[in-house]
Motif scaffolding. Structure first.
Motif, short mmCIF file in Angstrom:
data_model
loop_
_atom_site.label_atom_id
_atom_site.label_comp_id
_atom_site.label_asym_id
_atom_site.label_seq_id
_atom_site.Cartn_x
_atom_site.Cartn_y
_atom_site.Cartn_z
N ASP A 94 12.34 2.69 -5.55
CA ASP A 94 11.04 3.33 -5.55
C ASP A 94 10.34 3.19 -6.90
OD1 ASP A 94 11.63 4.02 -2.95
OD2 ASP A 94 11.91 6.16 -3.37
N ALA A 95 11.10 3.33 -7.98
CA ALA A 95 10.51 3.16 -9.31
C ALA A 95 10.03 1.73 -9.51
CB ALA A 95 11.53 3.54 -10.39
N ALA A 96 10.78 0.77 -8.99
CA ALA A 96 10.37 -0.64 -9.10
C ALA A 96 9.11 -0.90 -8.27
CB ALA A 96 11.51 -1.56 -8.66
N HIS A 101 3.34 -1.98 -8.48
CA HIS A 101 1.95 -1.64 -8.15
C HIS A 101 1.14 -1.39 -9.42
CE1 HIS A 101 -1.44 0.12 -6.03
NE2 HIS A 101 -1.35 1.18 -6.82
N GLU A 102 1.69 -0.62 -10.37
CA GLU A 102 0.99 -0.32 -11.62
C GLU A 102 0.67 -1.58 -12.42
OE1 GLU A 102 3.09 4.06 -12.32
OE2 GLU A 102 3.75 2.34 -13.51
N LEU A 110 5.12 -8.26 -3.03
CA LEU A 110 6.05 -7.18 -2.73
C LEU A 110 6.77 -7.46 -1.42
CD1 LEU A 110 7.21 -4.38 -3.46
CD2 LEU A 110 5.29 -3.37 -2.19
N ALA A 111 6.03 -7.88 -0.41
CA ALA A 111 6.64 -8.20 0.88
C ALA A 111 7.66 -9.33 0.74
CB ALA A 111 5.55 -8.59 1.89
N LEU A 112 7.31 -10.35 -0.04
CA LEU A 112 8.22 -11.46 -0.26
C LEU A 112 9.49 -11.00 -0.97
CD1 LEU A 112 8.63 -14.53 0.02
CD2 LEU A 112 7.49 -14.77 -2.21
N ALA A 113 9.32 -10.17 -1.99
CA ALA A 113 10.47 -9.67 -2.75
C ALA A 113 11.38 -8.80 -1.89
CB ALA A 113 9.99 -8.87 -3.96
N MET A 114 10.78 -8.04 -0.98
CA MET A 114 11.55 -7.15 -0.12
C MET A 114 12.02 -7.84 1.16
SD MET A 114 9.27 -3.71 -0.61
CE MET A 114 10.49 -2.49 -0.14
N ASP A 115 11.56 -9.08 1.36
CA ASP A 115 11.92 -9.88 2.54
C ASP A 115 11.52 -9.16 3.83
OD1 ASP A 115 12.83 -12.13 3.85
OD2 ASP A 115 14.91 -11.44 3.94
N VAL A 116 10.29 -8.64 3.81
CA VAL A 116 9.73 -7.95 4.98
C VAL A 116 8.30 -8.43 5.18
CG1 VAL A 116 11.17 -5.88 4.69
CG2 VAL A 116 8.92 -5.98 3.60
N VAL A 117 7.73 -8.09 6.32
CA VAL A 117 6.32 -8.42 6.56
C VAL A 117 5.44 -7.51 5.70
CG1 VAL A 117 6.75 -9.29 8.90
CG2 VAL A 117 6.17 -6.88 8.56
N LYS A 118 4.21 -7.94 5.49
CA LYS A 118 3.28 -7.18 4.62
C LYS A 118 3.10 -5.74 5.07
CE LYS A 118 0.00 -10.22 2.35
NZ LYS A 118 -1.39 -10.69 2.37
N SER A 119 3.01 -5.52 6.38
CA SER A 119 2.77 -4.15 6.86
C SER A 119 3.95 -3.24 6.50
CB SER A 119 2.52 -4.15 8.37
OG SER A 119 3.64 -4.67 9.07
N THR A 120 5.15 -3.75 6.53
CA THR A 120 6.32 -2.94 6.15
C THR A 120 6.31 -2.66 4.66
OG1 THR A 120 7.61 -3.85 7.98
CG2 THR A 120 8.85 -2.86 6.16
N ALA A 121 6.00 -3.69 3.86
CA ALA A 121 5.92 -3.50 2.41
C ALA A 121 4.84 -2.48 2.07
CB ALA A 121 5.65 -4.83 1.71
N SER A 123 3.69 -0.07 3.98
CA SER A 123 4.15 1.25 4.41
C SER A 123 5.13 1.84 3.38
CB SER A 123 4.82 1.14 5.78
OG SER A 123 5.38 2.37 6.15
N ARG A 124 6.06 1.03 2.92
CA ARG A 124 7.04 1.51 1.93
C ARG A 124 6.34 1.87 0.61
NH1 ARG A 124 11.98 -2.76 3.00
NH2 ARG A 124 12.44 -2.05 5.11
N ARG A 125 5.40 1.02 0.21
CA ARG A 125 4.66 1.31 -1.04
C ARG A 125 3.85 2.58 -0.88
NH1 ARG A 125 0.18 -2.79 -3.11
NH2 ARG A 125 -0.93 -1.74 -1.45
N ASN A 126 3.22 2.77 0.27
CA ASN A 126 2.42 3.97 0.50
C ASN A 126 3.27 5.23 0.42
OD1 ASN A 126 0.14 2.41 0.81
ND2 ASN A 126 0.10 2.55 3.04
N VAL A 127 4.49 5.18 0.93
CA VAL A 127 5.38 6.34 0.86
C VAL A 127 5.67 6.67 -0.60
CG1 VAL A 127 7.73 7.14 1.32
CG2 VAL A 127 6.41 6.03 3.14
N VAL A 128 5.96 5.65 -1.40
CA VAL A 128 6.25 5.87 -2.83
C VAL A 128 5.02 6.41 -3.54
CG1 VAL A 128 6.80 4.72 -5.01
CG2 VAL A 128 8.11 4.17 -2.95
N LEU A 129 3.88 5.80 -3.29
CA LEU A 129 2.65 6.19 -4.00
C LEU A 129 2.10 7.53 -3.52
CD1 LEU A 129 0.84 2.76 -4.36
CD2 LEU A 129 2.32 3.94 -6.01
N ALA A 130 2.51 7.99 -2.35
CA ALA A 130 2.07 9.30 -1.88
C ALA A 130 2.50 10.39 -2.85
CB ALA A 130 2.62 9.58 -0.47
N GLY A 131 3.60 10.16 -3.54
CA GLY A 131 4.07 11.10 -4.55
C GLY A 131 3.63 10.66 -5.94
N ARG A 132 2.40 10.14 -6.03
CA ARG A 132 1.88 9.56 -7.28
C ARG A 132 2.11 10.47 -8.48
NH1 ARG A 132 -1.70 5.44 -8.08
NH2 ARG A 132 -2.02 5.39 -5.85
#
Length: 154
Positions: A94-96, A101-102, A110-121, A123-132
């Motif tokens: 989450d910190a990474a 993003h910062e 991010l999607a490429l690094a996480m080996d997921v589709v963009k929508s999944t990346a 979604s995961r980023r949004n969860v982390v950033l929700a606790g900005r």
């Protein structure tokens, strides 16, 4: 392993301390200072990962008195992994994600690094950033260190 660090070294067979495989991970002085005493504890939990994988694959426990895999053996595995290591790994991830993003990292990267589709990346980023303004306890641990060690806030 990235090309930004020295790869672990391996010593096998009769040269290894137990006749199997020794793995050495080298940290720079700066990395060692950033981790402090936690490096040893984290290495112990990482050792549990490899031990657990071996005992699950071969059905035998080659550490300690009995080779039988028991609920007590798995207590150590589950406690080290589920209670101790997984929350910390999630905090590091989450910190990474937050730092990526910062620094202006793209969603595609991010999607490429996480080996997921963009929508999944996303979604995961949004969860982390929700606790900005309130990163999780383990995200704070990843960036600020454990409670036993004050961090120099430059």
């Amino acid at each position: 392993m990235s090309n930004q660090s020295t790869s672990p070294t391996f010593r096998t067979g009769a040269d290894a301390a137990k006749g199997g495989l020794d793995i050495t991970i080298s940290l720079s002085p700066e990395e060692a200072a950033a981790l402090g005493n936690e490096a040893s504890t984290l290495a112990d939990w990482m050792d549990t990962v490899l031990w657990a994988l071996a005992l699950l694959r071969n059905g035998r426990n080659h550490r300690g008195g009995s080779e039988e895999v028991t609920p007590e053996t798995l207590f150590t595995v589950l406690n080290d992994l589920d209670h101790r290591l997984i929350p910390r790994i999630e905090g590091i991830r989450d910190a990474a994600i937050r730092r990526h993003h910062e620094l202006g990292g793209s969603l595609g990267d991010l999607a490429l690094a996480m080996d997921v589709v963009k929508s999944t990346a996303q979604s995961r980023r949004n969860v982390v950033l929700a606790g900005r303004d309130r990163p999780s306890t383990w995200e704070r641990w990843a960036t600020d260190g454990g409670p036993q060690r004050p961090i120099d806030q430059h």
